[in-house]
Every structure is written in structure tokens, then in C-alpha cells.
Design a protein around this motif. Structure first.
Motif, PDB file in Angstrom:
ATOM      1  N   GLY A   1      -4.717 -20.665  12.822  1.00 36.01           N
ATOM      2  CA  GLY A   1      -4.254 -19.307  12.592  1.00 36.01           C
ATOM      3  C   GLY A   1      -5.228 -18.376  11.909  1.00 36.01           C
ATOM      4  N   HIS A   2      -6.502 -18.769  11.823  1.00 38.31           N
ATOM      5  CA  HIS A   2      -7.496 -17.947  11.130  1.00 38.31           C
ATOM      6  C   HIS A   2      -8.736 -17.774  12.011  1.00 38.31           C
ATOM      7  N   ARG A   3      -9.372 -16.618  11.854  1.00 39.30           N
ATOM      8  CA  ARG A   3     -10.716 -16.416  12.372  1.00 39.30           C
ATOM      9  C   ARG A   3     -11.584 -15.890  11.235  1.00 39.30           C
ATOM     10  N   PHE A   4     -12.876 -16.067  11.367  1.00 47.73           N
ATOM     11  CA  PHE A   4     -13.766 -15.826  10.235  1.00 47.73           C
ATOM     12  C   PHE A   4     -14.990 -15.014  10.631  1.00 47.73           C
ATOM     13  N   SER A   5     -15.444 -14.198   9.683  1.00 48.02           N
ATOM     14  CA  SER A   5     -16.805 -13.667   9.674  1.00 48.02           C
ATOM     15  C   SER A   5     -17.450 -14.146   8.380  1.00 48.02           C
ATOM     16  N   SER A   6     -18.739 -14.359   8.421  1.00 46.32           N
ATOM     17  CA  SER A   6     -19.408 -14.827   7.209  1.00 46.32           C
ATOM     18  C   SER A   6     -20.760 -14.159   7.068  1.00 46.32           C
ATOM     19  N   GLY A   7     -21.278 -14.201   5.862  1.00 44.14           N
ATOM     20  CA  GLY A   7     -22.595 -13.652   5.584  1.00 44.14           C
ATOM     21  C   GLY A   7     -23.135 -14.231   4.297  1.00 44.14           C
ATOM     22  N   TYR A   8     -24.290 -13.736   3.888  1.00 43.07           N
ATOM     23  CA  TYR A   8     -24.940 -14.216   2.674  1.00 43.07           C
ATOM     24  C   TYR A   8     -25.513 -13.006   1.944  1.00 43.07           C
ATOM     25  N   PHE A   9     -24.988 -12.743   0.747  1.00 43.42           N
ATOM     26  CA  PHE A   9     -25.513 -11.597   0.000  1.00 43.42           C
ATOM     27  C   PHE A   9     -26.751 -12.011  -0.794  1.00 43.42           C
ATOM     28  N   ARG A  10     -27.685 -11.091  -0.906  1.00 43.88           N
ATOM     29  CA  ARG A  10     -28.892 -11.318  -1.705  1.00 43.88           C
ATOM     30  C   ARG A  10     -29.262  -9.985  -2.353  1.00 43.88           C
ATOM     31  N   LEU A  11     -29.240  -9.952  -3.688  1.00 41.84           N
ATOM     32  CA  LEU A  11     -29.377  -8.694  -4.409  1.00 41.84           C
ATOM     33  C   LEU A  11     -30.358  -8.813  -5.567  1.00 41.84           C
ATOM     34  N   ALA A  12     -30.823  -7.669  -6.037  1.00 36.33           N
ATOM     35  CA  ALA A  12     -31.553  -7.592  -7.303  1.00 36.33           C
ATOM     36  C   ALA A  12     -30.557  -7.240  -8.403  1.00 36.33           C
ATOM     37  N   GLN A  13     -30.996  -7.361  -9.651  1.00 37.06           N
ATOM     38  CA  GLN A  13     -30.104  -7.102 -10.780  1.00 37.06           C
ATOM     39  C   GLN A  13     -29.513  -5.697 -10.751  1.00 37.06           C
ATOM     40  N   ASP A  14     -30.262  -4.737 -10.226  1.00 40.70           N
ATOM     41  CA  ASP A  14     -29.798  -3.344 -10.235  1.00 40.70           C
ATOM     42  C   ASP A  14     -29.207  -2.916  -8.895  1.00 40.70           C
ATOM     43  N   GLU A  15     -28.827  -3.894  -8.058  1.00 34.91           N
ATOM     44  CA  GLU A  15     -28.326  -3.582  -6.734  1.00 34.91           C
ATOM     45  C   GLU A  15     -26.885  -4.056  -6.536  1.00 34.91           C
ATOM     46  N   ALA A  16     -26.250  -3.497  -5.520  1.00 33.22           N
ATOM     47  CA  ALA A  16     -24.915  -3.898  -5.107  1.00 33.22           C
ATOM     48  C   ALA A  16     -24.870  -3.897  -3.588  1.00 33.22           C
ATOM     49  N   LEU A  17     -23.909  -4.640  -3.046  1.00 36.20           N
ATOM     50  CA  LEU A  17     -23.696  -4.631  -1.605  1.00 36.20           C
ATOM     51  C   LEU A  17     -22.401  -3.877  -1.328  1.00 36.20           C
ATOM     52  N   LEU A  18     -22.513  -2.773  -0.607  1.00 35.26           N
ATOM     53  CA  LEU A  18     -21.348  -1.969  -0.251  1.00 35.26           C
ATOM     54  C   LEU A  18     -20.848  -2.438   1.112  1.00 35.26           C
ATOM     55  N   VAL A  19     -19.665  -3.036   1.116  1.00 34.04           N
ATOM     56  CA  VAL A  19     -19.059  -3.579   2.334  1.00 34.04           C
ATOM     57  C   VAL A  19     -17.958  -2.624   2.783  1.00 34.04           C
ATOM     58  N   SER A  20     -18.005  -2.197   4.034  1.00 35.02           N
ATOM     59  CA  SER A  20     -17.011  -1.236   4.516  1.00 35.02           C
ATOM     60  C   SER A  20     -16.527  -1.629   5.908  1.00 35.02           C
ATOM     61  N   PHE A  21     -15.247  -1.406   6.146  1.00 31.28           N
ATOM     62  CA  PHE A  21     -14.650  -1.681   7.453  1.00 31.28           C
ATOM     63  C   PHE A  21     -13.278  -1.000   7.507  1.00 31.28           C
ATOM     64  N   LYS A  22     -12.736  -0.879   8.702  1.00 30.44           N
ATOM     65  CA  LYS A  22     -11.416  -0.278   8.878  1.00 30.44           C
ATOM     66  C   LYS A  22     -10.515  -1.314   9.543  1.00 30.44           C
ATOM     67  N   PRO A  23      -9.722  -2.023   8.743  1.00 30.58           N
ATOM     68  CA  PRO A  23      -8.908  -3.093   9.318  1.00 30.58           C
ATOM     69  C   PRO A  23      -7.634  -2.566   9.972  1.00 30.58           C
ATOM     70  N   ALA A  24      -7.206  -3.256  11.012  1.00 28.59           N
ATOM     71  CA  ALA A  24      -5.879  -2.988  11.559  1.00 28.59           C
ATOM     72  C   ALA A  24      -4.843  -3.553  10.590  1.00 28.59           C
ATOM     73  N   GLU A  25      -3.601  -3.184  10.779  1.00 24.25           N
ATOM     74  CA  GLU A  25      -2.538  -3.724   9.924  1.00 24.25           C
ATOM     75  C   GLU A  25      -2.198  -5.128  10.414  1.00 24.25           C
ATOM     76  N   VAL A  26      -2.560  -6.119   9.641  1.00 30.14           N
ATOM     77  CA  VAL A  26      -2.352  -7.518  10.008  1.00 30.14           C
ATOM     78  C   VAL A  26      -1.658  -8.235   8.853  1.00 30.14           C
ATOM     79  N   PRO A  27      -1.086  -9.429   9.105  1.00 30.90           N
ATOM     80  CA  PRO A  27      -0.412 -10.145   8.019  1.00 30.90           C
ATOM     81  C   PRO A  27      -1.324 -10.469   6.834  1.00 30.90           C
ATOM     82  N   TYR A  28      -2.565 -10.863   7.136  1.00 27.55           N
ATOM     83  CA  TYR A  28      -3.450 -11.247   6.030  1.00 27.55           C
ATOM     84  C   TYR A  28      -4.908 -11.080   6.432  1.00 27.55           C
ATOM     85  N   TRP A  29      -5.680 -10.530   5.527  1.00 25.93           N
ATOM     86  CA  TRP A  29      -7.134 -10.666   5.557  1.00 25.93           C
ATOM     87  C   TRP A  29      -7.617 -10.810   4.119  1.00 25.93           C
ATOM     88  N   GLY A  30      -8.752 -11.484   3.947  1.00 29.08           N
ATOM     89  CA  GLY A  30      -9.293 -11.667   2.611  1.00 29.08           C
ATOM     90  C   GLY A  30     -10.797 -11.821   2.647  1.00 29.08           C
TER      91      GLY A  30
END
Length: 369
Positions: free
Chosen positions: A255-284
């Protein structure tokens, strides 16, 4: 020295010798050499001893099985999500078992039997599964599920002679407001009490445990290495990945599908993750360390789901992965880690996974916005 003493000593020495070999995972060229990763690796090896010994001995008698919480804040390392509770029982698939208890309030549940367990055995294959959709529950909230090679009336999970473990996953958006299920299991026809412990039984368990420590740490680190070797700070859909022929990798839960990745940052950096999800029972969206341990399984500071996140006016989502609090909503705390896996779960829906964008930005720039 008596023969019994000699056998005990030999079992312990063989166990220690095997454990020493497992430590090679810390020295591999692909293993990060920073202080935090190495410290967590040492801890992971010790934690894995406990996990292997519980499965092999403490809860390993298949005539007198017990369902126990296998993953806790101190026993992690398989890419878990903080939104799930995980239990398991060791069984003999040629026999018949009755599982019963209270269903609880978790909206999503999977009860799955496997032939072999990753790390503990040389291979693992899913045999059958029942989810909350098919599980029949009585008016008082109780349930009964039979596990056996032969069909049974009511709730039934098919097993095979090779079946060795029942694994239970429960998912909830907020466990502080959700009542857990209860699980009781017994082998049909078993009588009496569990036999007294023997040196032979413990010796076998020690050998299996040591094998589990080395095999499990290496298996999950190899999976992380595959993602770490790809381009960082982006997401890949699991269905598009091709596994090597000799790779030992887990089957995806039902009942699950997945996307995956690997973050790599410097101390003064952040990763901005953005998406527009459909209305579904669960995502995390979860983050882990190099050893595939959820960064905050108990405190839930390092993940978000579709009920905890704050949405933009247009229904889109912006999540910030950073080692420091950027002062914005939907922060995922990396708990001092500057790199690590990211796992996005998309569950109980046939809709396509959303396209996830990821951009490295300066923390100072986030604060300005």
C-alpha cells in the motif's frame, strides 16, 4: 573444566570473534568518517546485538511465540517512519497460529508474513499480507487472525513451510491521539510452558545474532550508499530504480510507494523541498542518519506528514531541511547531520506521486523571507 562450561566458553568466544568482524562496516571506504557518523555506527552495532538476540532467543521460540515491539527509539535502522509502530513475532510457517487482540485506532495497518528476515536470514520474501481494508473487526473492537498453510474461516494469512516471521506495521498521523492495537499470539495445539533454557539453544542464538549484526549493518549501509552515490539534494521515484542482481534489498510494504533522496548541506545551508500533493490518505517525509535510523523517532522533530504540515494558500507544501532552526514553518531538524537519506511515503492511493522539487538555499536568505 566440565564439558558444559567448556561449551559455554567456546560459544561466547565464537560470538565475540564474529562480532569483531562486523565492525569492518565502520572502516569501509564508503562509510563517512565524521565524528557523529562513526559514533552512531558504533551505537548501531551494539543496538543490533539486542535486536538480533531478541529475535533469535528472547522471542525466538516458535512453539511459544510472542508479539513484541521490534522497533523503538533505541532499536532502529531500517528506514522507519516516526508515524509507524512496528511489531513482530517469530513463527514456524508449517504450524497454525491464532493472533487476537484489540484493533486500536491506527487508521492504517499491515500484517505481513515473510520467509526470512533481512539480516537475520540469507534472504527474505513476502508471502502474504492483510491490511486494515480486509481485516474483519468485531463490534467491540476485537479481532482474530489465523496464520496457517491451510485456509481458515474468517481472517486468514497464508503461510508456507519457509515462513518465519509475522511483521506488523501500524501508521497514524499523530500517535499522541491514537490508541495502539494489542497483539496476542499462540500456536494452536501447543501445551505446557516454554522449556527451560539450554546452553545449546543460547549458543545457536548467539551465532545467529552475530551473523545478524554483520549482515544487517552491511545490508542497510549498502542501500544508503546507493543513494549517497547519486546526485544529492533531489528525489528519485523507487519504481524507476533498478536493483543489482546480487543486491539484498527489502520488498516494499503493502500500500505504499516511495521517493527517496540524499541531502548534503553546509552549516549555513538548508534544503527547500516543495511539491503540490493531491488529497490522499497519507503521505510523509522522513530523514535518517547514514545508518538508516530515523533522526527523531520518539520526538518526531525530523519528519512531517499530510496532517502535521502547514500548507501554502494554493495547496502546495514547502518543507525546510536544515541543521539549525531557520525560523520558518515546516522545519525538519537534521539533529546535527549535514547529510543523510530522505524518504517520502505516498500511501493508500493509486494517484501518481507528486513531483518533488528540492533547492539548496542559504539559511540567512530563508530568515529574510
Amino acid at each position: 573444566m566440565s564439558p558444559t562450561k567448556q561449551t559455554s566458553v567456546q560459544a561466547w568466544e565464537a560470538f565475540c570473534d564474529q562480532l569483531k568482524l562486523a565492525g569492518a562496516v565502520l572502516a569501509r571506504e564508503s562509510t563517512p568518517d565524521d565524528e557523529l557518523t562513526q559514533a552512531e555506527g558504533l551505537r548501531k552495532l551494539v543496538r543490533t546485538i539486542r535486536m538480533g538476540f531478541e529475535a533469535s532467543l528472547e522471542y525466538g521460540n516458535t512453539d511459544f511465540p510472542e508479539v513484541y515491539q521490534v522497533l523503538t527509539p533505541t532499536t532502529l535502522g531500517e528506514g522507519e517512519t516516526a508515524d509507524a509502530h512496528y511489531h513482530q513475532a517469530m513463527i514456524d510457517g508449517s504450524k497454525t497460529y491464532r493472533l487476537h487482540g484489540q484493533r486500536g485506532e491506527a487508521p492504517y495497518m499491515e500484517l505481513t508474513v515473510y520467509a526470512g528476515k533481512i539480516g537475520l536470514d540469507s534472504s527474505s520474501a513476502q508471502i502474504a499480507t492483510v491490511t486494515e481494508v480486509d481485516l474483519q473487526v468485531e463490534a467491540d473492537g476485537s479481532y482474530e487472525l489465523m496464520l496457517s498453510p491451510d485456509p481458515q474461516p474468517g481472517n486468514w494469512l497464508r503461510t508456507t513451510p519457509e515462513t518465519s516471521v509475522l511483521f506488523i506495521r501500524q501508521y497514524a498521523h499523530d500517535w499522541s491521539k491514537t490508541r495502539d492495537a494489542s497483539f496476542n499470539i499462540e500456536q494452536v495445539g501447543a501445551t505446557g510452558d516454554r522449556p527451560l533454557l539450554t546452553v545449546e539453544e543460547v549458543s545457536r542464538a548467539l551465532s545467529r545474532t552475530a551473523t545478524y549484526v554483520g549482515r544487517s549493518a552491511g545490508t542497510w549501509a549498502a542501500i544508503v550508499d546507493q543513494r549517497r552515490a547519486a546526485a544529492p539534494n533531489r528525489f528519485f521515484v523507487f519504481e524507476l530504480e533498478k536493483k543489482d542482481d546480487d543486491e539484498e534489498a527489502p520488498e516494499m510494504p503493502s500500500g505504499h510507494r516511495f521517493s527517496s533522496g540524499y541531502f548534503r548541506l553546509a552549516q549555513d545551508e538548508a534544503l527547500l523541498v516543495s511539491f503540490k500533493p493531491a488529497e490522499v490518505p497519507y503521505w510523509g517525509l522522513d530523514t535518517t542518519n547514514y545508518w538508516f535510523e530515523a533522526l527523531s523517532y520518539a520526538e518526531r522533530r525530523s519528519h512531517h506528514n499530510n496532517r502535521t504540515v502547514r500548507y501554502e494558500p494554493d495547496g502546495s507544501v514547502r518543507i525546510v531541511i536544515a541543521p539549525k532552526d531557520p525560523g520558518v514553518t515546516n522545519w525538519i531538524d537534521t539533529r546535527g547531520h549535514l547529510e543523510g537519506p530522505m524518504l517520502f511515503r505516498w500511501s493508500r492511493t493509486n494517484l501518481a506521486l507528486p513531483e518533488i522539487q528540492a533547492e539548496v538555499v542559504k539559511l540567512a536568505d530563508l530568515a529574510k523571507n
